[in-house]
Design an enzyme around this catalytic site. Structure first.
Site, PDB file in Angstrom:
ATOM      1  N   HIS A   1      54.446  38.637   5.608  1.00 40.51           N
ATOM      2  CA  HIS A   1      53.514  37.660   5.045  1.00 40.51           C
ATOM      3  C   HIS A   1      53.299  37.929   3.556  1.00 40.51           C
ATOM      4  O   HIS A   1      53.318  37.001   2.742  1.00 40.51           O
ATOM      5  CB  HIS A   1      52.186  37.707   5.810  1.00 40.51           C
TER       6      HIS A   1
ATOM      7  N   ASP B   1      51.712  31.239   6.393  1.00 39.70           N
ATOM      8  CA  ASP B   1      50.541  31.583   7.200  1.00 39.70           C
ATOM      9  C   ASP B   1      50.777  31.337   8.689  1.00 39.70           C
ATOM     10  O   ASP B   1      50.406  32.168   9.530  1.00 39.70           O
ATOM     11  CB  ASP B   1      49.317  30.799   6.722  1.00 39.70           C
TER      12      ASP B   1
END
EC number: 3.1.1.4
Length: 144
Positions: free
Chosen positions: A75, A120
């Protein structure tokens, strides 16, 4: 113009100049937290991911300690790529929905909104699949 008006105008200008030095706060972290809750169906509070391993939370360094920490590193890397594309991932708002198989980005989103939403959503789904090891929360050993 009256002197009092000039003083008010000057005060407003000075206030705006001072406010320009205040760093913006991450706006999409709330959205990301909701995505995490969507993906894990509320089984684990979002704050359990804020200080986990070497990469979950602010910053990140060293070798990820486990699968969940690797999700966080991925991420972080995705946000780095977004930045290289001229996006501001922590400030980018986007549209998404919570489906039965987890978060889904709105098909109408393009550019930075779509890229950050995909970062996300992918991370939230990864978090939901990865085992959570309590011993890796708030670890004291330095990450190298």
């Amino acid at each position: 113009m009256y002197p009092a008006h000039l003083l008010v105008l000057l005060a407003v200008c000075v206030s705006l100049l001072g406010a320009s030095d205040i760093p913006p706060q991450p706006l999409n972290l709330y959205q990301f937290g909701n995505m995490i809750q969507c993906a894990n169906h509320g089984r684990r509070p979002t704050q359990h991911y804020t200080d986990y391993g070497c990469y979950c939370g602010k910053g990140g360094s060293g070798t990820p300690v486990d699968e969940l920490d690797r999700c966080c590193k991925t991420h972080d890397d995705c946000y780095t790529e977004a930045g290289k594309k001229g996006c501001y991932p922590k400030l980018t708002l986007y549209s998404w929905k919570c489906g039965s198989d987890g978060p889904q980005c709105d098909d109408s989103e393009t550019g930075c909104q779509r890229f950050v939403c995909d970062c996300d959503a992918t991370a939230a789904k990864c978090f939901a699949k990865a085992p959570y090891n309590k011993e890796n929360y708030n670890i004291k050993t330095p990450c190298q």
